[in-house]
Design a protein around this motif. Structure first.
Motif, PDB file in Angstrom:
ATOM      1  N   ARG A 176     -13.885  25.330  14.568  1.00 25.09           N
ATOM      2  CA  ARG A 176     -13.588  26.692  14.998  1.00 25.09           C
ATOM      3  C   ARG A 176     -14.860  27.482  15.300  1.00 25.09           C
ATOM      4  N   LEU A 177     -14.675  28.642  15.900  1.00 27.51           N
ATOM      5  CA  LEU A 177     -15.794  29.477  16.351  1.00 27.51           C
ATOM      6  C   LEU A 177     -15.907  30.767  15.554  1.00 27.51           C
ATOM      7  N   ASP A 178     -15.312  30.802  14.372  1.00 29.17           N
ATOM      8  CA  ASP A 178     -15.337  32.020  13.555  1.00 29.17           C
ATOM      9  C   ASP A 178     -16.768  32.499  13.333  1.00 29.17           C
ATOM     10  N   GLY A 179     -16.970  33.802  13.511  1.00 29.89           N
ATOM     11  CA  GLY A 179     -18.289  34.392  13.301  1.00 29.89           C
ATOM     12  C   GLY A 179     -19.130  34.496  14.555  1.00 29.89           C
ATOM     13  N   LEU A 180     -18.710  33.876  15.651  1.00 26.75           N
ATOM     14  CA  LEU A 180     -19.475  33.950  16.901  1.00 26.75           C
ATOM     15  C   LEU A 180     -18.974  35.087  17.772  1.00 26.75           C
ATOM     16  N   LYS A 181     -19.905  35.735  18.431  1.00 25.05           N
ATOM     17  CA  LYS A 181     -19.572  36.750  19.436  1.00 25.05           C
ATOM     18  C   LYS A 181     -19.978  36.203  20.798  1.00 25.05           C
ATOM     19  N   VAL A 182     -19.021  36.130  21.710  1.00 23.78           N
ATOM     20  CA  VAL A 182     -19.224  35.469  22.997  1.00 23.78           C
ATOM     21  C   VAL A 182     -18.839  36.411  24.129  1.00 23.78           C
ATOM     22  N   VAL A 183     -19.696  36.483  25.151  1.00 24.20           N
ATOM     23  CA  VAL A 183     -19.354  37.201  26.386  1.00 24.20           C
ATOM     24  C   VAL A 183     -18.934  36.165  27.424  1.00 24.20           C
ATOM     25  N   LEU A 184     -17.781  36.371  28.033  1.00 29.20           N
ATOM     26  CA  LEU A 184     -17.258  35.458  29.042  1.00 29.20           C
ATOM     27  C   LEU A 184     -17.231  36.147  30.396  1.00 29.20           C
ATOM     28  N   ALA A 191      -9.822  31.256  35.669  1.00 28.73           N
ATOM     29  CA  ALA A 191      -9.810  31.200  34.203  1.00 28.73           C
ATOM     30  C   ALA A 191      -9.804  32.581  33.573  1.00 28.73           C
ATOM     31  N   SER A 192      -9.526  33.620  34.339  1.00 25.32           N
ATOM     32  CA  SER A 192      -9.622  34.995  33.840  1.00 25.32           C
ATOM     33  C   SER A 192      -8.734  35.261  32.634  1.00 25.32           C
ATOM     34  N   HIS A 193      -7.634  34.540  32.506  1.00 23.33           N
ATOM     35  CA  HIS A 193      -6.752  34.702  31.340  1.00 23.33           C
ATOM     36  C   HIS A 193      -6.869  33.512  30.390  1.00 23.33           C
ATOM     37  N   VAL A 194      -7.039  32.320  30.938  1.00 24.65           N
ATOM     38  CA  VAL A 194      -7.091  31.107  30.117  1.00 24.65           C
ATOM     39  C   VAL A 194      -8.279  31.112  29.169  1.00 24.65           C
ATOM     40  N   SER A 195      -9.476  31.346  29.684  1.00 26.50           N
ATOM     41  CA  SER A 195     -10.680  31.218  28.876  1.00 26.50           C
ATOM     42  C   SER A 195     -10.742  32.237  27.737  1.00 26.50           C
ATOM     43  N   PRO A 196     -10.508  33.541  27.995  1.00 32.99           N
ATOM     44  CA  PRO A 196     -10.497  34.492  26.869  1.00 32.99           C
ATOM     45  C   PRO A 196      -9.454  34.149  25.810  1.00 32.99           C
ATOM     46  N   GLU A 197      -8.287  33.681  26.246  1.00 38.31           N
ATOM     47  CA  GLU A 197      -7.242  33.296  25.291  1.00 38.31           C
ATOM     48  C   GLU A 197      -7.702  32.134  24.417  1.00 38.31           C
ATOM     49  N   ALA A 198      -8.310  31.127  25.024  1.00 43.55           N
ATOM     50  CA  ALA A 198      -8.747  29.957  24.262  1.00 43.55           C
ATOM     51  C   ALA A 198      -9.853  30.319  23.270  1.00 43.55           C
ATOM     52  N   PHE A 199     -10.847  31.082  23.699  1.00 38.34           N
ATOM     53  CA  PHE A 199     -11.944  31.460  22.809  1.00 38.34           C
ATOM     54  C   PHE A 199     -11.453  32.346  21.677  1.00 38.34           C
ATOM     55  N   GLY A 351     -17.662  25.234  27.643  1.00 39.74           N
ATOM     56  CA  GLY A 351     -18.090  26.428  26.920  1.00 39.74           C
ATOM     57  C   GLY A 351     -17.640  26.418  25.473  1.00 39.74           C
ATOM     58  N   LEU A 352     -16.407  25.982  25.237  1.00 34.99           N
ATOM     59  CA  LEU A 352     -15.897  25.901  23.866  1.00 34.99           C
ATOM     60  C   LEU A 352     -16.713  24.913  23.034  1.00 34.99           C
ATOM     61  N   MET A 353     -17.032  23.756  23.615  1.00 31.96           N
ATOM     62  CA  MET A 353     -17.781  22.740  22.868  1.00 31.96           C
ATOM     63  C   MET A 353     -19.217  23.190  22.587  1.00 31.96           C
ATOM     64  N   LEU A 354     -19.806  23.906  23.549  1.00 35.25           N
ATOM     65  CA  LEU A 354     -21.154  24.444  23.330  1.00 35.25           C
ATOM     66  C   LEU A 354     -21.135  25.467  22.203  1.00 35.25           C
ATOM     67  N   ALA A 355     -20.150  26.367  22.230  1.00 31.58           N
ATOM     68  CA  ALA A 355     -20.034  27.371  21.171  1.00 31.58           C
ATOM     69  C   ALA A 355     -19.740  26.713  19.828  1.00 31.58           C
ATOM     70  N   ALA A 356     -18.929  25.644  19.846  1.00 30.10           N
ATOM     71  CA  ALA A 356     -18.608  24.947  18.606  1.00 30.10           C
ATOM     72  C   ALA A 356     -19.853  24.333  17.971  1.00 30.10           C
ATOM     73  N   ARG A 357     -20.764  23.868  18.796  1.00 31.44           N
ATOM     74  CA  ARG A 357     -22.004  23.285  18.270  1.00 31.44           C
ATOM     75  C   ARG A 357     -22.850  24.366  17.588  1.00 31.44           C
ATOM     76  N   ILE A 358     -22.884  25.550  18.169  1.00 34.86           N
ATOM     77  CA  ILE A 358     -23.610  26.665  17.539  1.00 34.86           C
ATOM     78  C   ILE A 358     -22.990  26.997  16.193  1.00 34.86           C
ATOM     79  N   ALA A 359     -21.647  27.093  16.174  1.00 40.46           N
ATOM     80  CA  ALA A 359     -20.953  27.430  14.931  1.00 40.46           C
ATOM     81  C   ALA A 359     -21.146  26.357  13.869  1.00 40.46           C
TER      82      ALA A 359
END
Length: 452
Positions: A176-184, A191-199, A351-359
């Motif tokens: 999960r990406l809990d604790g991350l702040k992401v600008v999309l 992906a205007s609705h898909v990506s924000p929903e997934a993140f 993008g999700l996998m990159l953010a997941a690596r940070i988390a």
């Protein structure tokens, strides 16, 4: 007639190059080639059709759906969704083919048609050639043989596509990406609705920009081709990272917390190490193109990973991955393919996998991409030359040899004829940017004089 299919489907100015008539005819031809190839008694072929938000996609979608249904193909119309979502749905729904209407990162007046074969895979050259051949045969000769009565295709909206795709993305996310702040930055695209929903469902705090498509503003000063707004937004909101997609969201570029760009090579490097750690990087190998930065190659060597390089184009990356069973590949432009979870480049998944690596690591994006040093790269386009003579000119070969000798092991030269224009691209990398610039200009002058 020149070849209609380019490196990524059929593309052109909508209603000028890419007309409703062409879209309809190609769709009928694709139905004959892709649907009939797998038919058996009692089987009704099915197609998944999606589009990005371009205004022209509305009439082109109508033409494509009409062509498919007139050829006896049942159509599931999924509406505005990313290209990788259409590919995924084509596979999981067992459809005979998929069609995506999008011109990707191109400006709004353009549009395109991308076909997917059964399983959600991009077409090989021979399938594209067969579709063109069938289309041209019936355009200039006998009319189509069309079904009637109950034989015509039926059309219905498949509203479950959005949820099916988002659920898939969350299922394959390693953590999960809990604790991350992401600008999309969604490029006012698919992906205007898909990506924000997934993140958001993955636990991230999400700020969105470029997520208000009106049919006319796609890629307009935003998205992966214009990172200025994303850089500013990441710094303004104190975000951990920014993610930028293109119009159909098969690309992903990123921005670190300080607003520095992170390109496809750097993303590949981060994901390669993460997948090796997880035991999912088959053969300890990454597939990239010849345009990848030399710094990426040196980083992979230093980390003990293998690098396979292909011609430019994510389709060639994918072909190599499928042929040899590799799990990760991509391009500097941000097309990243994680073959266990997608059949094409998927910007939201990347993008999700990159953010997941940070988390998962607790490291910043800047720390993670520090695994590679991006060497200065100069690209010069030389127009109005005979690009067919790039490999046969003795003067040019001598100039390239001299340049490579000068640059040594920490530099690289690449001359690439354009696939669509009468020009040659001169690319030079070196540890020093001034040396790279000087060598590139010298080679560009030789290209002009030798091939002009």
């Amino acid at each position: 007639m020149g070849r209609l299919f380019g490196t990524d489907g059929v593309r052109g100015v909508a209603n000028a190059d890419l007309t409703a008539e062409l879209a309809l005819g190609l769709s009928v031809a694709a139905a004959h080639v892709l649907a009939e190839a797998g038919t058996f008694e009692g089987h009704r072929p099915t197609a998944v059709v999606g589009r990005d938000p371009r205004a022209s996609g509305e009439f082109l979608e109508a033409a494509v759906v009409a062509g498919l249904a007139s050829a006896g193909v049942d159509v599931l119309r999924v509406g505005v969704l990313p290209t990788p979502a259409v590919a995924h749905l084509t596979g999981v729904l067992g459809a005979d083919l998929g069609v995506m209407l999008s011109a990707s990162h191109n400006a709004m007046p353009d549009n395109g048609i991308k076909f997917f074969a059964r399983g959600g895979h991009k077409l090989a050259d021979d399938l594209e050639d067969r579709i063109e051949s069938v289309y041209e045969e019936h355009r200039t000769g006998a009319p189509w043989a069309r079904p009637t009565g109950a034989g015509v295709g039926r059309v219905r909206d498949y509203d479950e596509g959005f949820e099916t795709y988002v659920s898939h993305l969350l299922t394959v996310l390693p953590n999960r990406l809990d604790g991350l702040k992401v600008v999309l930055d969604e490029a006012h695209g698919a992906a205007s609705h898909v990506s924000p929903e997934a993140f958001t469902r993955a636990g991230a705090q999400v700020v969105t920009i470029g997520a208000e498509p009106d049919g006319l503003n796609i890629n307009d000063g935003c998205g992966s081709t214009h990172l200025g707004l994303l850089r500013a937004a990441v710094v303004e909101h104190g975000a951990d990272l920014g993610i930028a997609h293109d119009g159909d969201a098969d690309r992903c570029l990123a921005v670190d917390a300080a607003g520095n760009e992170v390109d496809g090579d750097q993303i590949l490097a981060v994901l390669a190490l993460a997948m090796r750690e997880a035991g999912t990087l088959r053969g300890d190998t990454v597939v990239a193109t010849v345009m990848s930065n030399l710094g990426f190659k040196l980083a992979m060597e230093r980390e003990g990973l293998n690098l396979v390089q292909t011609a430019v184009g994510d389709r060639y990356v994918l072909e190599s991955m499928k042929e040899h069973g590799y799990a990760l590949g991509g391009e500097q432009s941000g097309h990243v393919i994680v073959l266990d979870h997608a059949t094409t480049g998927d910007g939201t998944l990347t993008g999700l996998m990159l953010a997941a690596r940070i988390a998962a690591t607790g490291k910043s994006l800047a720390e993670l991409v520090g695994v590679m040093e991006r060497l200065p790269q100069i690209l010069i386009n030389v127009p109005d030359v005979d690009k067919s003579r790039v490999k046969t000119s003795g003067d040019l070969a001598a100039a390239v040899t001299a340049a490579e000798t000068e640059l040594g092991a920490t530099g690289r030269v690449l001359l690439r004829p354009s696939g669509t224009e009468p020009l040659v691209r001169v690319m030079v990398e070196a540890a020093d940017i001034e040396q790279a610039r000087a060598v590139a200009q010298r080679l560009a002058d030789v290209v002009k004089s030798a091939l002009g």
